[in-house]
Scaffold this motif. Sequence first.
Motif, short mmCIF file in Angstrom:
data_model
loop_
_atom_site.label_atom_id
_atom_site.label_comp_id
_atom_site.label_asym_id
_atom_site.label_seq_id
_atom_site.Cartn_x
_atom_site.Cartn_y
_atom_site.Cartn_z
N ASP A 182 0.83 -1.21 0.00
CA ASP A 182 0.00 0.00 0.00
C ASP A 182 0.87 1.26 0.00
N LYS A 206 0.01 8.81 4.99
CA LYS A 206 -0.05 8.74 6.45
C LYS A 206 -1.04 7.70 6.94
N THR A 207 -2.05 7.41 6.12
CA THR A 207 -3.11 6.47 6.55
C THR A 207 -2.72 5.02 6.32
N LYS A 208 -1.59 4.77 5.71
CA LYS A 208 -1.23 3.41 5.30
C LYS A 208 -0.42 2.63 6.33
N THR A 212 -1.67 16.33 -0.64
CA THR A 212 -2.79 15.38 -0.67
C THR A 212 -2.27 13.94 -0.67
N GLN A 213 -1.24 13.69 -1.45
CA GLN A 213 -0.68 12.33 -1.55
C GLN A 213 -0.01 11.91 -0.25
N TYR A 226 6.88 4.97 11.97
CA TYR A 226 7.43 5.79 10.88
C TYR A 226 8.76 5.24 10.38
N PRO A 269 0.82 2.53 10.86
CA PRO A 269 0.69 3.12 12.20
C PRO A 269 1.68 4.26 12.39
N ALA A 270 1.23 5.39 12.91
CA ALA A 270 2.07 6.58 13.04
C ALA A 270 3.36 6.31 13.82
N ALA A 324 -0.85 13.01 2.70
CA ALA A 324 -1.95 12.79 3.64
C ALA A 324 -2.49 11.37 3.47
N ASP A 325 -2.55 10.89 2.23
CA ASP A 325 -2.98 9.52 1.96
C ASP A 325 -1.95 8.52 2.49
N GLY A 360 4.20 12.75 14.53
CA GLY A 360 3.82 11.83 13.46
C GLY A 360 4.72 11.93 12.24
#
Length: 227
Positions: A23, A76-78, A70-71, A84, A80-81, A73-74, A132
């Motif tokens: 992902d 970040k959702t893939k 925007t990319q 990293y 667990p923070a 931000a996407d 994060g």
Amino acid sequence: MSVTEMFSYIQGFLSADQDIREDIRKVVQTLEQTAREILTVLQSVHQPSGFKEIPGKCTKARELFCTVRTQIADLKTKFPAEQYYRFHEHWRFVLQRLAFLAAFVVYLESEALVTREEVAQILGIEVVREKGFHLDVEDYLAGVLIMASELSRLAVNSVTAGDYSRPLRISNFINELDSGFRLLNLKNDPLRKRYDGLKYDVKKIEEVVYDLSIRGLAKEPESAVEK
């Protein structure tokens, strides 16, 4: 738990990890494409007519950075923070490229060195690790060093375009940058190698300035940021 059950559990963990990485790779590919688009926009400043178009090209690049935010931000959702650095290797290269592009835009606009905070703001990420997804200091420094190489190229092309004062301003800027890096005790091997390249950038720009000097074309501009 039997040996079979134990390895079944491990396989489940590995499969989940592979899914996360896949992902991440998909989003990183879109980031890399946008980075290439930004680079294409900015590369035109190296053309003889490109210097007159710098403001417009910087505006276009900043518009594309909206897509980057925007990319990211996407992205970040893939994962667990708190993990990293576990997956950092996947986006490290593209983040360094984006840091370079942000630094280059800021330099073209103001002939100033972009701060880590400014790069993070342009990319829509954090500076503080605890908050994060953030811009690691070494990724920021790598981006700045890539920019130095781009500026050495710009100095050469400035002469071709008949802009004889720009190489002097670039030379002053790069020398200050070199002095700053000399204050750092770099332990990161890839970063150290990039810094070694800065020495060649300094030499290349000095040769351009020297050539202008012996031709009587090197004149200090009245303003350090006058273009």
